[in-house]
Design a protein around this motif. Structure first.
Motif, PDB file in Angstrom:
ATOM      1  N   GLN A 155     -45.589  94.096  38.195  1.00  0.00           N
ATOM      2  CA  GLN A 155     -45.672  95.430  38.792  1.00  0.00           C
ATOM      3  C   GLN A 155     -44.994  95.467  40.160  1.00  0.00           C
ATOM      4  OE1 GLN A 155     -49.655  96.880  39.755  1.00  0.00           O
ATOM      5  NE2 GLN A 155     -49.107  98.902  38.963  1.00  0.00           N
ATOM      6  N   HIS A 156     -45.188  94.410  40.960  1.00  0.00           N
ATOM      7  CA  HIS A 156     -44.539  94.351  42.276  1.00  0.00           C
ATOM      8  C   HIS A 156     -43.020  94.356  42.138  1.00  0.00           C
ATOM      9  CE1 HIS A 156     -47.935  92.737  45.131  1.00  0.00           C
ATOM     10  NE2 HIS A 156     -48.289  93.838  44.476  1.00  0.00           N
ATOM     11  N   ILE A 157     -42.510  93.609  41.168  1.00  0.00           N
ATOM     12  CA  ILE A 157     -41.053  93.546  40.974  1.00  0.00           C
ATOM     13  C   ILE A 157     -40.509  94.902  40.535  1.00  0.00           C
ATOM     14  CG2 ILE A 157     -39.171  92.411  39.755  1.00  0.00           C
ATOM     15  CD1 ILE A 157     -40.763  90.631  41.746  1.00  0.00           C
ATOM     16  N   HIS A 158     -41.215  95.549  39.602  1.00  0.00           N
ATOM     17  CA  HIS A 158     -40.770  96.865  39.118  1.00  0.00           C
ATOM     18  C   HIS A 158     -40.789  97.891  40.242  1.00  0.00           C
ATOM     19  CE1 HIS A 158     -40.131  95.996  34.930  1.00  0.00           C
ATOM     20  NE2 HIS A 158     -41.379  95.536  34.749  1.00  0.00           N
ATOM     21  N   LYS A 159     -41.826  97.860  41.075  1.00  0.00           N
ATOM     22  CA  LYS A 159     -41.912  98.817  42.189  1.00  0.00           C
ATOM     23  C   LYS A 159     -40.788  98.586  43.196  1.00  0.00           C
ATOM     24  CE  LYS A 159     -46.870  99.882  42.106  1.00  0.00           C
ATOM     25  NZ  LYS A 159     -48.147  99.795  42.846  1.00  0.00           N
ATOM     26  N   LEU A 160     -40.455  97.314  43.421  1.00  0.00           N
ATOM     27  CA  LEU A 160     -39.368  96.993  44.345  1.00  0.00           C
ATOM     28  C   LEU A 160     -38.039  97.484  43.796  1.00  0.00           C
ATOM     29  CD1 LEU A 160     -38.767  95.592  47.039  1.00  0.00           C
ATOM     30  CD2 LEU A 160     -38.542  93.431  45.789  1.00  0.00           C
ATOM     31  N   GLU A 161     -37.824  97.316  42.478  1.00  0.00           N
ATOM     32  CA  GLU A 161     -36.584  97.800  41.850  1.00  0.00           C
ATOM     33  C   GLU A 161     -36.496  99.321  41.902  1.00  0.00           C
ATOM     34  OE1 GLU A 161     -35.428  94.460  38.509  1.00  0.00           O
ATOM     35  OE2 GLU A 161     -37.084  95.824  38.045  1.00  0.00           O
TER      36      GLU A 161
ATOM     37  N   ALA B  64     -47.997  84.003  39.716  1.00  0.00           N
ATOM     38  CA  ALA B  64     -49.310  84.657  39.753  1.00  0.00           C
ATOM     39  C   ALA B  64     -50.380  83.693  40.233  1.00  0.00           C
ATOM     40  CB  ALA B  64     -49.659  85.197  38.357  1.00  0.00           C
ATOM     41  N   GLU B  65     -50.324  82.449  39.753  1.00  0.00           N
ATOM     42  CA  GLU B  65     -51.302  81.445  40.174  1.00  0.00           C
ATOM     43  C   GLU B  65     -51.173  81.145  41.667  1.00  0.00           C
ATOM     44  OE1 GLU B  65     -50.475  78.140  37.680  1.00  0.00           O
ATOM     45  OE2 GLU B  65     -51.442  78.994  35.891  1.00  0.00           O
ATOM     46  N   LYS B  66     -49.947  81.008  42.129  1.00  0.00           N
ATOM     47  CA  LYS B  66     -49.718  80.667  43.541  1.00  0.00           C
ATOM     48  C   LYS B  66     -50.177  81.785  44.467  1.00  0.00           C
ATOM     49  CE  LYS B  66     -46.194  78.927  46.728  1.00  0.00           C
ATOM     50  NZ  LYS B  66     -44.803  78.432  46.861  1.00  0.00           N
ATOM     51  N   LEU B  67     -49.973  83.034  44.044  1.00  0.00           N
ATOM     52  CA  LEU B  67     -50.319  84.178  44.887  1.00  0.00           C
ATOM     53  C   LEU B  67     -51.714  84.723  44.599  1.00  0.00           C
ATOM     54  CD1 LEU B  67     -46.928  86.141  44.866  1.00  0.00           C
ATOM     55  CD2 LEU B  67     -47.787  84.546  46.590  1.00  0.00           C
ATOM     56  N   HIS B  68     -52.419  84.066  43.677  1.00  0.00           N
ATOM     57  CA  HIS B  68     -53.767  84.511  43.292  1.00  0.00           C
ATOM     58  C   HIS B  68     -53.738  85.951  42.781  1.00  0.00           C
ATOM     59  CE1 HIS B  68     -55.251  80.820  45.135  1.00  0.00           C
ATOM     60  NE2 HIS B  68     -54.587  81.140  46.245  1.00  0.00           N
ATOM     61  N   MET B  69     -52.774  86.214  41.916  1.00  0.00           N
ATOM     62  CA  MET B  69     -52.597  87.520  41.302  1.00  0.00           C
ATOM     63  C   MET B  69     -52.606  87.359  39.783  1.00  0.00           C
ATOM     64  SD  MET B  69     -49.420  88.935  43.655  1.00  0.00           S
ATOM     65  CE  MET B  69     -49.277  90.474  42.722  1.00  0.00           C
TER      66      MET B  69
END
Length: 297
Positions: free
Chosen positions: A35-41, A23-28
């Protein structure tokens, strides 16, 4: 189609190893990463991560996706860079010009290529009509012409002038009309046109070049002056073609009372934004032609 933002988040998470640091690296936010991982799954219909509290391991599907996703994201990055990148000294440049101008410009553009080896020069010699059609059909990036195109798709900009010269064998001191008639005319593809332009302004007896006895013809720009140097006739040529001939001691250039020049036009397809590499080559050509013209004034 897989969402590339979700895919990028997934790959970053695997590389970093923690949701918080991802989250820190992606500024999220951390929840945004989850949420991104769950949506991808959900989109793929598989479990990508085997979660154990705050830690995780990759499932078999996750391992396959991570292996292939890295290649995909790299290819997408490279594609974006190749589309956006507009280097000034790299890439192919396709040019056409009449033969005389080509004898002047091509060696100088090769010198430019020596300085920037990734700048590839494709230079063709051609008559005005072929150059015009090559521009319209996008077969070249730009061209030089000695007439202004009347086609709406071709944009022509005057950039310099090239003098037309009367050339005889070196044995001729000062040609008069009877001398030219006795010598005969060495023809070339633009010979009649050039002779009409220059001789009509300087010899009141001149009516048409076809009235001279034809004593030779060559369609190779570098060979037109060969028969002249052997005493077989005279001709009229643009200055750059004459300058390129060797040995120059075997021909003689005769200044006439009324100088005549052809306008040189830089021609491109109208409405097209030129890449920087094209601007680089055009700038070099202009510098060469315009510097020479200033020196000659």
């Amino acid at each position: 189609m897989i969402n590339t933002n979700w895919l990028h988040t997934f790959c970053t998470l695997i590389e970093v190893g923690q949701f918080t640091r991802t989250a820190e690296k992606l500024h999220m936010t951390q929840s945004g990463v989850s949420q991104h991982i769950h949506k991808l799954e959900e989109q793929l219909g598989v479990t990508l991560l085997d979660r154990q509290g705050k830690t995780f391991t990759l499932s078999t599907a996750g391992q396959k996706l991570y292996k292939e996703a890295g290649k995909i994201l790299t290819d997408l990055t490279n594609l974006q860079q190749s589309v956006v990148n507009d280097p000034a000294f790299e890439g192919h440049v396709r040019v056409m010009s009449p033969g005389s101008l080509g004898l002047k410009l091509y060696p100088q553009l090769l010198t430019l290529q020596q300085r920037y080896p990734k700048l590839i020069i494709d230079f063709r010699f051609a008559p005005n009509s072929d150059i015009e059609q090559a521009i319209v059909n996008a077969k070249i990036d730009f061209g030089f012409m000695t007439i202004k195109s009347k086609l709406v798709d071709v944009c022509c900009q005057p950039i310099a002038k090239e003098p037309l010269l009367l050339v005889t064998p070196s044995t001729i001191e000062q040609p008069n009309w009877s001398t030219l008639e006795a010598l005969g005319f060495i023809g070339h593809p633009d010979g009649s046109h050039h002779a009409n332009l220059l001789l009509s302004q300087n010899f009141p007896q001149f009516q048409h070049s076809n009235l001279f006895t034809k004593t030779g013809f060559s369609n190779q720009i570098g060979l037109i002056l060969e028969p002249v140097s052997l005493g077989l006739g005279f001709t009229v040529l643009p200055k750059h073609a004459v300058d390129a001939f060797s040995p120059s001691s075997k021909i003689k250039i005769h200044p006439l009372p009324i100088p005549v020049s052809e306008t040189l036009f830089l021609c491109t397809r109208r409405g097209i934004k030129l890449p920087k590499r094209i601007d680089t080559v055009i700038a070099e050509a202009k510098k060469s032609l315009q510097a020479e013209q200033v020196l000659g004034e």
